[in-house]
Design an enzyme around this catalytic site. Structure first.
Site, PDB file in Angstrom:
ATOM      1  N   HIS A   1       0.697  -1.089  -0.077  1.00 54.77           N
ATOM      2  CA  HIS A   1       0.139  -0.011  -0.105  1.00 54.77           C
ATOM      3  C   HIS A   1       0.681   1.206  -0.047  1.00 54.77           C
ATOM      4  CE1 HIS A   1      -4.300  -1.106   0.460  1.00 54.77           C
ATOM      5  NE2 HIS A   1      -3.773  -2.312   0.970  1.00 54.77           N
TER       6      HIS A   1
ATOM      7  N   LYS B   1     -14.246   8.512  -5.101  1.00 54.02           N
ATOM      8  CA  LYS B   1     -15.531   8.931  -4.507  1.00 54.02           C
ATOM      9  C   LYS B   1     -16.145  10.233  -4.952  1.00 54.02           C
ATOM     10  CE  LYS B   1     -14.073   6.635  -0.019  1.00 54.02           C
ATOM     11  NZ  LYS B   1     -13.288   7.227   1.191  1.00 54.02           N
TER      12      LYS B   1
ATOM     13  N   THR C   1      -8.370   6.756  -2.976  1.00 49.59           N
ATOM     14  CA  THR C   1      -9.571   6.485  -3.165  1.00 49.59           C
ATOM     15  C   THR C   1     -10.775   7.313  -2.824  1.00 49.59           C
ATOM     16  OG1 THR C   1      -9.836   5.244  -0.880  1.00 49.59           O
ATOM     17  CG2 THR C   1      -9.403   3.795  -2.518  1.00 49.59           C
TER      18      THR C   1
ATOM     19  N   LYS D   1       0.285  14.641   1.621  1.00 52.79           N
ATOM     20  CA  LYS D   1      -1.028  14.962   1.120  1.00 52.79           C
ATOM     21  C   LYS D   1      -1.072  16.471   0.776  1.00 52.79           C
ATOM     22  CE  LYS D   1      -3.472  10.855   2.750  1.00 52.79           C
ATOM     23  NZ  LYS D   1      -4.173  10.257   1.833  1.00 52.79           N
TER      24      LYS D   1
ATOM     25  N   LYS E   1      -9.233  14.180   3.860  1.00 51.02           N
ATOM     26  CA  LYS E   1      -8.421  12.952   4.005  1.00 51.02           C
ATOM     27  C   LYS E   1      -7.685  13.260   5.196  1.00 51.02           C
ATOM     28  CE  LYS E   1      -6.751  13.998  -0.170  1.00 51.02           C
ATOM     29  NZ  LYS E   1      -6.776  12.629  -0.918  1.00 51.02           N
ATOM     30  N   ARG E   2      -6.811  11.968   5.457  1.00 50.75           N
ATOM     31  CA  ARG E   2      -5.832  12.084   6.683  1.00 50.75           C
ATOM     32  C   ARG E   2      -4.763  13.452   6.342  1.00 50.75           C
ATOM     33  NH1 ARG E   2      -5.788   8.082  10.998  1.00 50.75           N
ATOM     34  NH2 ARG E   2      -4.145   9.281  11.506  1.00 50.75           N
TER      35      ARG E   2
HETATM   36  C1  LIG Z   1     -12.223   7.103   1.539  1.00 48.49           C
HETATM   37  C2  LIG Z   1     -11.788   7.504   2.857  1.00 48.49           C
HETATM   38  C3  LIG Z   1     -10.395   8.009   3.123  1.00 48.49           C
HETATM   39  C4  LIG Z   1      -9.368   7.781   2.055  1.00 48.49           C
HETATM   40  O1  LIG Z   1      -9.290   9.003   1.399  1.00 48.49           O
HETATM   41  P1  LIG Z   1      -8.076   9.382   0.517  1.00 48.49           P
HETATM   42  O2  LIG Z   1      -8.363  10.704  -0.213  1.00 48.49           O
HETATM   43  O3  LIG Z   1      -7.840   8.360  -0.614  1.00 48.49           O
HETATM   44  O4  LIG Z   1      -6.875   9.580   1.274  1.00 48.49           O
HETATM   45  C5  LIG Z   1     -10.172   8.157   4.447  1.00 48.49           C
HETATM   46  N1  LIG Z   1     -11.031   8.401   5.190  1.00 48.49           N
HETATM   47  C6  LIG Z   1     -12.165   8.236   4.881  1.00 48.49           C
HETATM   48  C7  LIG Z   1     -13.322   8.274   6.285  1.00 48.49           C
HETATM   49  C8  LIG Z   1     -12.597   7.717   3.772  1.00 48.49           C
HETATM   50  O5  LIG Z   1     -13.902   7.657   3.618  1.00 48.49           O
END
Ligand SMILES: *Cc1c(COP(=O)(O)O)cnc(C)c1O
Length: 813
Positions: free
Chosen positions: A357, A657, A653, A551, A545-546
């Site tokens: 990952h 979305k 991911t 990032k 995101k985190r």
């Molecule tokens: C999808 C998702 C992530 C991953 O987001 P990235 O933008 O790919 O880092 C992290 N936290 C939650 C709650 C998510 O639904």
């Protein structure tokens, strides 16, 4: 079971009476949630039983997805959806004066994960069940999941997550299936009946009790199992107790049960703590023991039967956290089932497959040899044996090349390298997006790729379009179905049929109206929670995101600061109004990330309260990012921020979305952004910044000097200086660490290098948005070409390419 709305209403009312002795008028929301969820659970349990029976008699190959994290979010809504009962229940409840959405909100998020990796596991479970694949999850039932984040005075505060407080309706405790996991102690080898056998003594036994959660497939009858292990003990130190040392007796019990108490809240930064290693072995050993037990029941228990275990069982490890599956399966086959090394090793490698990952160097797991030897003595002897045999094979291929052998060894410089163990002990290693898999093959694992050329492959991530489109954005889903039919729900690539409506004015207006309604809904939430009024006519520019240096929330924040500076300098500057929305948690001990949160909140305070700005731009940091919050935010986004340093984000991911919900991506050529770009084409995405090759070349050969960029861009210089020159109403050194990471350590993540490109890209976004027809076309094309990023596609690829499993049709009943 109910078939009609009337039957449902009657069953619901009766359930309230039998559960609580209560009339509808007196029932609380929590009671109503309990009534509905237990009704649904019964329907699920019937199907679950059928699936289990069928799996047993048909003897089909099963796959088990081992993951330290399953970030499930809430299950009532997704279970209703997959059962096809959403409309019936919503309408029935409405007739009783109950809002289904309010009931769904009663459920605590199962936040048993940090971010992308854990959410991927949850999406995969949904897709496996929905594709009728016999695939199950194996993980840990953390008593406390991901911490709850509060923002106090702009700082992140962590509160314990008590998700089990009111009980958890979707789990089923299976005390009779408990197994023992052994820690510590000593191992000696003894000859018995002409065989050397390992004897493990003086160990500390921890009882692993499974809690099973049904995983409901969409439309058809499949219900798979997510098995989460809880550490318990029936050991009680009566000798201490009877001597009057009650505390000591209780302490020992707590220490054994501590194993499954808490999720480590670090994303892409493993903590090398004993308890974490204990967790890893705990759920791996418990999972494998129960799988082998079941295998023996179904397929026979002779050594010859077990030598073929890979024909009926596939074990997938999500990152290296469960990599102890390699030596643990060896232990079971050798020590408990009596196989010889060669047969056991053959079966182990053919059973296990591994997903990498990350290539972030700091995220690659390694455990001190001393710790592994002390906590897991039998694992350690097996890992040494595996390592010796592997190094011997390397020697054969590369005689005398000590550098290479040291580089590839599983044990070196006092550490066990988990990624090496995972590669050596499996038959498939995959990355999670094309660029990531290529970097693995060509750079990070180039030696392994040369040694095992057929082992490496790519499986680009995906997300379940059922949760992230159909359920999170029902109005958009309805609009899509009205336009192209419902086929996309089963075959998400059919979303491509929307492409020809991209320039259809009526369809554009409908998509826009849905987005507008979602923006209003989010704005109401922001008003209610934070008392901030946002302009729903403004661009909703979303970065959730985190929080992590790679990032690059800092890049976004510096650009906002620059935009603010320009608006102050030139009040007539003609920009499209924007609402910058952030959310995300920082690891509790990640100092820089925590300051980035404070920086964004400080920006918000300054900008939102400056009358000169007059609300043309606003900044909102929403607290406690979680699956449920993501489901609220993402459908309301116009712009999706995917701006990681190229090569650092394995896939992402979140990007998928957003795309599914019609947001336009501003992003770097990193992770799956590259494949999103390939799908939608140049006209429907805004790309900027260094490429992965350029970044990797800088890392390898140098050649970047942050000062050159800083000195040549006055706007950027001003913004960077403002971090430390007293511009912000905070203590003078508040943002030193951010400034330091940019200017004193040569900007490891190329924030300054990419700034000008990002600012230009943001300007382009603003201009594109002004042409609303053009923008709607982009938005529609993003939805249309998002089908490839449904996890159903990803899981089909795993099933065919790695696991070799086929769908099992669960008979109607
Ligand atoms: C999808 C998702 C992530 C991953 O987001 P990235 O933008 O790919 O880092 C992290 N936290 C939650 C709650 C998510 O639904």
């Amino acid at each position: 079971m109910f078939r009609t709305k009337e039957e449902f209403k009657a069953a619901f009312i009766e359930r309230l009476e039998t559960l609580f002795g209560e009339h509808l008028d007196d029932a609380t929301l929590t009671d109503k949630y309990a009534a509905l969820s237990t009704l649904i659970r019964e329907i699920i349990n019937k199907r679950w039983y059928k699936s289990n029976m069928q799996y047993r008699v048909s003897k089909d190959k099963q796959v088990y997805y081992f993951s330290m994290e399953f970030l499930l979010g809430r299950l009532l809504g997704s279970n209703l959806f997959n059962l096809g009962l959403t409309d019936l229940c919503r309408e029935g409840l409405a007739e009783l004066g109950i809002d289904l959405a309010e009931l769904e909100a009663v459920e605590a998020d199962a936040g048993l994960g940090n971010g992308g990796l854990g959410r991927l596991a949850a999406c995969f479970l949904d897709s496996m069940a929905s594709l009728q694949l016999p695939g199950h999850g194996n993980g840990i039932r953390y008593r406390h999941g991901m911490f709850e984040q509060k923002i106090v005075d702009g700082y992140q505060m962590e509160l314990p997550d008590n998700w089990l407080r009111d009980g958890y309706v979707w789990e089923m405790r299976k005390a009779s299936r408990a197994v023992t996991v052994k820690f510590g102690g000593t191992v000696r080898m003894e000859e018995r009946a002409g065989r050397l056998v390992a004897i493990h003594e003086n160990y500390e036994p921890v009882l692993a009790v499974p809690y099973d959660i049904p995983v409901v497939g969409a439309n058809r009858n499949t219900v798979n199992t997510l098995r989460l292990w809880s550490a318990e003990t029936n050991h009680f130190d009566f000798s201490s107790f009877s001597k009057g040392d009650f505390l000591k007796a209780v302490e020992q019990k707590y220490s054994m049960e501590a194993t499954s108490q808490i999720l480590y809240p670090d994303d892409n930064y493993p903590e090398g703590k004993v308890l974490r290693l204990k967790q890893q072995y705990f759920f791996v050993s418990a999972g494998l023991q129960s799988i082998v037990r079941r295998y023996k029941r179904t397929h026979g228990g002779t050594p010859a039967d077990l030598a073929k275990i890979h024909e009926k069982i596939a074990i997938h490890i999500n990152d290296t956290h469960p990599a102890l599956a390699v030596p643990e399966l060896m232990r079971i086959l050798l020590d408990e089932e009596g196989l010889g090394w060669a047969e056991a090793w053959n079966a182990t490698c053919k059973t296990i497959s591994y997903t990498n990952h990350t290539i972030l160097p700091e995220a690659l797991e390694k455990w001190p040899v001393e710790l592994v030897g002390r906590l897991l003595p039998r694992m350690y002897t097996l890992i040494r044996e595996i390592n010796e045999r592997f190094c011997a094979a390397l020697w054969e291929q590369y005689p005398g090349d000590w550098d290479k052998i040291r580089d590839m060894a599983i044990i070196s410089e006092g550490y066990v390298h988990m990624a090496h163990l995972a590669v050596v002990g499996s038959h498939s290693v995959n990355g999670v997006a094309e660029v990531h898999s290529n970097i693995l093959k060509q750079e990070v694992m180039a030696n392994f790729h040369k040694f095992y050329p057929h082992r490496f492959n790519n499986k680009t991530n995906g997300v379940t379009h059922r949760r992230w489109l159909a359920k999170a954005n029902p109005a958009l889903a309805d609009l899509i179905s009205e336009t192209i039919g419902q086929g996309w729900l089963d075959h998400p690539t059919e979303l491509a049929n929307l492409h020809r409506y991209g320039t259809d004015a009526a369809f554009q207006a409908s998509v826009k109206a849905v987005k507008q309604a979602n923006k209003e809904r989010l704005a109401q939430y922001i008003k209610a929670k934070m008392n901030i009024t946002v302009d729903t006519q403004s661009i909703f520019d979303v970065h959730v995101k985190r929080i992590h240096a790679y990032k690059r929330q800092t890049l976004n924040a510096l650009h906002i600061l620059d935009l603010y500076n320009r608006l102050k300098a030139d009040p007539s500057l003609d920009i499209e109004p924007r609402t910058f929305i952030f959310a995300g948690k920082s690891a509790a001990g990640y100092y820089l990330a925590k300051r980035i949160i404070k920086f964004i909140n400080t920006l918000a305070q300054v900008i939102n309260n400056d009358p000169d700005i007059g609300g043309r731009i606003k900044v909102v940091f929403m607290e406690n990012y979680s699956v449920s919050l993501a489901e609220l935010i993402i459908p309301a986004a116009d712009v999706s921020e995917q701006i990681s340093t190229a090569s650092r984000e394995a896939s992402g991911t979140g990007n998928m979305k957003f795309m599914m919900n019609g947001a336009v991506t501003i992003g770097t050529l990193d992770g799956a952004n590259i494949e999103i770009h390939d799908e939608v084409g140049d006209d429907n995405i805004v790309i900027f910044g260094l490429t992965a090759d350029e970044v990797l070349n800088y890392y390898k050969y140098g050649g970047y000097n942050v000062l050159d960029v800083y000195n040549s861009n006055p706007r950027l210089k001003q913004a960077v200086d403002q971090l430390i020159n007293g511009f912000f109403p905070v203590s003078a050194d508040e943002f030193d660490s951010i400034h330091h990471s940019l200017m004193r350590t040569n900007d490891e993540y190329f924030v300054l290098k990419d700034f000008a490109g990002y600012a230009a890209a943001q300007e382009k976004v603003g201009n594109l948005y002004r042409d609303q027809s053009r923008w709607q076309t982009m938005s529609i094309n993003n939805i249309a070409f998002s089908g490839r990023f449904a996890s159903d596609r990803t899981i089909s690829e795993y099933a065919i390419g790695i696991w070799q499993i086929k769908p099992v049709v669960i008979r109607e009943f």
